[in-house]
Design a protein around this motif. Sequence first.
Motif, mmCIF file in Angstrom:
data_model
loop_
_atom_site.group_PDB
_atom_site.id
_atom_site.type_symbol
_atom_site.label_atom_id
_atom_site.label_comp_id
_atom_site.label_asym_id
_atom_site.label_seq_id
_atom_site.Cartn_x
_atom_site.Cartn_y
_atom_site.Cartn_z
ATOM 1 N N ARG A 74 5.126 3.376 -7.058
ATOM 2 C CA ARG A 74 4.266 2.187 -7.203
ATOM 3 C C ARG A 74 5.079 0.900 -7.122
ATOM 4 O O ARG A 74 4.584 -0.127 -6.687
ATOM 5 C CB ARG A 74 3.552 2.185 -8.558
ATOM 6 N N HIS A 77 6.096 0.348 -3.454
ATOM 7 C CA HIS A 77 4.841 -0.003 -2.765
ATOM 8 C C HIS A 77 4.492 -1.468 -3.033
ATOM 9 O O HIS A 77 4.200 -2.225 -2.110
ATOM 10 C CB HIS A 77 3.704 0.914 -3.245
ATOM 11 N N HIS A 106 -0.844 -6.149 -8.511
ATOM 12 C CA HIS A 106 -2.115 -5.506 -8.174
ATOM 13 C C HIS A 106 -2.243 -4.076 -8.675
ATOM 14 O O HIS A 106 -3.337 -3.599 -8.927
ATOM 15 C CB HIS A 106 -2.408 -5.618 -6.661
ATOM 16 N N ASP A 107 -1.127 -3.373 -8.866
ATOM 17 C CA ASP A 107 -1.202 -1.970 -9.296
ATOM 18 C C ASP A 107 -0.697 -1.755 -10.726
ATOM 19 O O ASP A 107 -0.445 -0.619 -11.119
ATOM 20 C CB ASP A 107 -0.399 -1.081 -8.326
ATOM 21 N N ASP A 200 -2.012 -4.716 1.231
ATOM 22 C CA ASP A 200 -1.962 -3.457 0.484
ATOM 23 C C ASP A 200 -2.296 -2.292 1.434
ATOM 24 O O ASP A 200 -1.578 -1.295 1.508
ATOM 25 C CB ASP A 200 -2.986 -3.545 -0.662
HETATM 26 MG MG MG Z 1 -1.727 -0.823 -3.919
#
Ligand code: MG
Length: 383
Positions: A74, A77, A106-107, A200
């Motif tokens: 994550r 990413h 965002h995550d 994304d």
């Molecule tokens: Mg994402």
Amino acid sequence: MSTGVRQSGSAFELAPYAADSSLGKGRRYVEPAVVGRSDYQRDRDRIIHSTAFRRLEYKTQVFINTEGDLYRTRLTHSLEVAQIARSVARRLCLNEDLIEAVSLAHDLGHTPFGHAGQDALNECMKPFGGFEHNVQSLRVVDELEERYAAFDGLNLCFETRESILKHCSAENANNLGEVAQRFLDKKRPLLEAQVANLADQIAYNNHDMDDGLRSGLITLEQACTVPLFKQYFEEVQRTYPGVTDRRSIHETVRRLMNFLIVDLLEETQRRLQQHKPDSMGAVRECPPLAAFSEQMHEMNIQLKRFLHKELYKHQAVLRTTYKAQKVVRELFEVFMHDVRLLPQQHTAKAERAQARAVADYIAGMTDRFAIREHQRLFGFNEW
Ligand code: MG
């Protein structure tokens, strides 16, 4: 009005439709301004220094953290999303600080074990209002980070918080208040949020293909059934005959990624010229401005379908998914059975709202922490 294209990479110029922090709605708790950093720069810095951000290093993207050191997590990413989003933002004269903050955050609400973990936790939370990782990202920055003496959360600017909230049910929107009002009014998010959302998609479609090929779960023959991949793969073979598979995969993926980014830029510029939004407020009233062309939208769907069928539903991934979901479900059950089994700092919250406190605790776990916690509670060799 700006043409929407920054001619030189050096001058920092905001287009009229870009988010301008001096026109923003501010923070929930008023704080004195700092010299030398804009509000959105400060938001980005707070996100990078948060505990939740560091945890992303050990959270699954597709492959469980323990499966290999080179797969995306994550964290990597989120960094790739920020890189793509920032370069698009620079070309469109958008606010790079805001888009970077949104991309990095965002995550933050993702559970351990990626979508498998989120689905299992959502299932467990159904009777208690459900669990949605996107709403949880906002919850992390608004409430769960415990770093500042004067408030819970990171006290980010309204525009950053609103842009983190990509999707939201009407029920959640009603509970969340102003930050989710646009979902009730059916208005668009800021352009920075729209671009970050597509960045994304560009990031995960390409890096999942790359990781899938690296893992061997996808073969090159299979990847070449995606017309877009095949086109660039053949171009690489023609230009560099005899090149190794590893290099040709990277050369193909980088061309693919560039093609998507250029298409996004061109279509967004076209829409900006068509609708001519003259302020960040006007962006909200327009139809979606950041978009792929229709043709690219179709090709992107083909790529997604391929990954879904060949990678996300691959037998090896499904077997891990099954195990991961069992870990999440059993942890949830055990803490719901007896709140005293939670670590002490969570029990006070759990006495007020047990299911939500349990979900927050589980969602905050890294993959390996969840596996260890499950071992501690269920593994007989831990006695
Ligand atoms: Mg994402």
